[in-house]
Design a protein around this motif. Sequence first.
Motif, mmCIF file in Angstrom:
data_model
loop_
_atom_site.group_PDB
_atom_site.id
_atom_site.type_symbol
_atom_site.label_atom_id
_atom_site.label_comp_id
_atom_site.label_asym_id
_atom_site.label_seq_id
_atom_site.Cartn_x
_atom_site.Cartn_y
_atom_site.Cartn_z
ATOM 1 N N ILE A 1 4.576 13.273 23.115
ATOM 2 C CA ILE A 1 3.121 13.503 23.045
ATOM 3 C C ILE A 1 2.693 13.521 21.584
ATOM 4 O O ILE A 1 3.465 13.907 20.702
ATOM 5 N N GLY A 2 1.449 13.117 21.361
ATOM 6 C CA GLY A 2 0.893 13.176 20.019
ATOM 7 C C GLY A 2 1.526 12.189 19.065
ATOM 8 O O GLY A 2 2.196 11.246 19.469
ATOM 9 N N CYS A 3 1.310 12.434 17.792
ATOM 10 C CA CYS A 3 1.759 11.493 16.776
ATOM 11 C C CYS A 3 2.456 12.259 15.648
ATOM 12 O O CYS A 3 1.804 12.845 14.784
ATOM 13 N N GLU B 1 -3.960 15.821 25.385
ATOM 14 C CA GLU B 1 -3.933 15.883 26.852
ATOM 15 C C GLU B 1 -4.460 17.214 27.384
ATOM 16 O O GLU B 1 -5.212 17.246 28.351
ATOM 17 N N ARG B 2 -4.061 18.292 26.719
ATOM 18 C CA ARG B 2 -4.517 19.605 27.191
ATOM 19 C C ARG B 2 -6.041 19.709 27.061
ATOM 20 O O ARG B 2 -6.733 20.201 27.950
ATOM 21 N N ASP C 1 -1.955 9.017 24.534
ATOM 22 C CA ASP C 1 -2.145 10.112 25.508
ATOM 23 C C ASP C 1 -2.068 9.577 26.937
ATOM 24 O O ASP C 1 -2.593 8.497 27.233
ATOM 25 N N ARG D 1 1.728 11.134 12.027
ATOM 26 C CA ARG D 1 0.491 11.649 11.449
ATOM 27 C C ARG D 1 0.717 13.092 10.977
ATOM 28 O O ARG D 1 0.124 13.537 9.996
ATOM 29 N N PRO E 1 4.837 17.600 17.022
ATOM 30 C CA PRO E 1 4.573 17.804 18.453
ATOM 31 C C PRO E 1 5.833 17.813 19.292
ATOM 32 O O PRO E 1 6.915 17.468 18.814
ATOM 33 N N ILE F 1 -2.391 7.104 19.869
ATOM 34 C CA ILE F 1 -1.307 8.091 19.992
ATOM 35 C C ILE F 1 -0.712 8.087 21.405
ATOM 36 O O ILE F 1 0.285 8.748 21.662
ATOM 37 N N GLU G 1 -7.661 16.216 13.611
ATOM 38 C CA GLU G 1 -6.351 15.737 13.173
ATOM 39 C C GLU G 1 -5.250 16.455 13.969
ATOM 40 O O GLU G 1 -4.239 15.853 14.330
ATOM 41 N N HIS G 2 -5.499 17.691 14.264
ATOM 42 C CA HIS G 2 -4.534 18.477 15.040
ATOM 43 C C HIS G 2 -4.260 17.814 16.388
ATOM 44 O O HIS G 2 -3.115 17.723 16.835
ATOM 45 N N ASP G 3 -5.316 17.333 17.032
ATOM 46 C CA ASP G 3 -5.145 16.697 18.346
ATOM 47 C C ASP G 3 -4.396 15.378 18.229
ATOM 48 O O ASP G 3 -3.660 14.993 19.140
ATOM 49 N N VAL G 4 -4.602 14.695 17.128
ATOM 50 C CA VAL G 4 -3.869 13.443 16.921
ATOM 51 C C VAL G 4 -2.380 13.749 16.804
ATOM 52 O O VAL G 4 -1.541 13.071 17.400
ATOM 53 N N ILE G 5 -2.057 14.790 16.078
ATOM 54 C CA ILE G 5 -0.641 15.116 15.863
ATOM 55 C C ILE G 5 0.004 15.646 17.138
ATOM 56 O O ILE G 5 1.085 15.210 17.526
ATOM 57 N N PHE G 6 -0.672 16.572 17.794
ATOM 58 C CA PHE G 6 -0.057 17.226 18.949
ATOM 59 C C PHE G 6 -0.465 16.623 20.294
ATOM 60 O O PHE G 6 0.006 17.055 21.339
ATOM 61 N N GLY G 7 -1.362 15.656 20.253
ATOM 62 C CA GLY G 7 -1.809 15.044 21.498
ATOM 63 C C GLY G 7 -3.004 15.782 22.068
ATOM 64 O O GLY G 7 -3.147 16.994 21.878
#
Lengths: 444, 277
Positions: free
Chosen positions: B93-95, A97-98, A129, B98, B89, A127, A89-95
Amino acid sequence: MTPAIEERMGLFSELVEAVEADLVRIREGLDMHQFCAYWGAHEIFGYIDGAVCVVHGTSGCMSNRRFLLPFGGADKCHLEPQYTTAFSEHDVIFGGERKLAEAIALVQERHNPKLIAVITNCCADIIGDDVGGVVRGMEKDGQRIVWLHTGGFTGKSYRKGTEEAFNALARLMAEAPPKQVVPGTINLFPRRWVWGENQQREAAEGIRMLEKLGLKVNSILRKGIPYEEFLDLRTAEANVSQCFFWSMELFEQMSRHFGTKQIKASNPVGLTSSLAWMEATARTMGIDYDFDNDPEVAELKELRERVRARVGRGRKAVVWTQTGEKLVGLVKFARDLGLDPVAVGVDPAIVRDKMGMFRKELNDGFDVPLYLSSYVEEIKGFVDSLDDPVVICNEDYFPGRVVFRHRYNGQQTYGLEGARSMYGEFLHALDNRRSRYSFLREAV
Amino acid sequence: MRHIAIYGKGGIGKSTLSSNLTAAIAEQGLTVMQIGCDPKADSTKNLTGGRKIASVLSLAEQYGIAKLELEQVVVQGFNNVYCVEAGGPEPGIGCAGRGVISVMDCLKELDVFNELKIDVVLYDVLGDVVCGGFAVPLRNGYADQVYEVTSGEMMALYAANNIARALNRFGQRGPVRLGGLICNQRNAFMEREAVESLARSLGTQVAAFVPRDNVVQECEMQGKTVIEGAPDSAQANVYRSVARTILSNERYSVPTPLTDDEFEELLVRVKAEGLAA
């Protein structure tokens, strides 16, 4: 035939034209066979040895791969390296790409593969990316990285995924240092979604048919084909496929970039179609082959006559299968045996998705009567309205009937040897109606 | 416990209004929590001495969202008000939507409202309702009263009408209702008339007109609300009055948003009336 049944009768061409003209309301998501673009792309990149697939998004899509036989692991230990950025979920929120950059770096460090294929699943695409932005500039010397947005939520089908993957690979072929085309050589794209010994048999039969014509097989698109060999497909004079529609996009691209001839015959199921496949190949390659004096062909014709006599000419056949090429192949096979086929259970969503194939077949003169329903009860009613038809399908919906339920994945189907196998199996089906009480067959 | 959400166009002054309302409500002896639902995470800045507090999502990045404790995500500010920032974010970038969902789930999991015996929760939500995530305070049993901050400028009114569309949808499915528009005055042409006219069309009221006053900026420069920085000012009394209005409001409705054409007609009509006068 009752008026209710007659009302649902038509021609396959009418359905194709109605779908083509956007006159059919198509419900999405009904096609159990299609998966999505992610799977299509995954299948194609999965063929190439020396390529590592990085799935950008959640991990579930990739995990399922292990459990779907056509995607690997059916008959041997599945050792291909597979990576996923395993979104949380963290990656969904913050993206993510890294994480993607880290994953690519890890793959480079561990495998340094010739090709890295990044494919996305829905999560990463939703999202937004910037996959291309991450990937650009990460290629190392002698390495290529391709990426595709293959999230299924966009409506991209399995077919679309295979096309996009073939397109990406064709670009790599075009960018590779040029090579000479070797006249008289041909690439074979054999039957797919089969495995084990049968896969070997089907491919071997394809090679045998081509060699019968005096052709030299340049390469076979198979699981485990080395990356360089894949690029060298362009050195062949022509491409031929046992599932033409699947490979059509690559054929088109290779024709455009390298002038590779494409043989547009497909699905050599039964003697008629197998000979048509060989004839189309011979014609394209400028070969004059005397099929009439081929003893193997003569023997198969004789066997076919025995089956035809046993079936009874003009007997109705109900063909029910979910996928497009198989439908066309089995209708042709039914006609090969002197049956009078009617197709049932055709999903308009498949027609729309595979319009290119159906349009080609119609242009080539193919058509078949159609009973339009997807409900098993209605199809049963239709079957009951016919006088002792043969049902060609892959489900046990018709107890008490003659059902030709060929074990497609486990039995040789294509080519001359496939015809022999199919005829034998067909005779067996005629003598063994489906039991009303179990899935086992009983003698009449 | 009352859950009040403040929506409105970006830059209209939602955070300034929210933090002053929070401070004014706390003055009445109620326990208040302000939740900033904006990736910028600066909604509560004037309640905490001008310093941004750590957002839930930044903490989640460090510790994992499942491991967060109530004491980490909630910070006490001026007059013991509780402050929470959702965070989010970087732009592009990101969502972020969410992120709001994730933070609301976290707060629910920590049972913060009951644990802290909150009387009033004020949600300060980013701009327009841009996706489902930013609508979370309107559903899932969170805010049941909504106020839209606007001015008499066209784009602010347009955003207010847009937010009313979301409220119309969620209002038909659940208990969320519009309590009214709050006009953060910019001294635009026919401002009062335009806001009142839109309120009538939406089937709601103008809950308050907040005049423009430089004391707001002066207090913000000190990292304070007006209630804290200039408690005896006229503007502080305006905020106290708005707080009382909101707490005593009994007129709620499911708004009836205008189509784009109807909205244009409304503005043209108000402008024509102004020019004629």
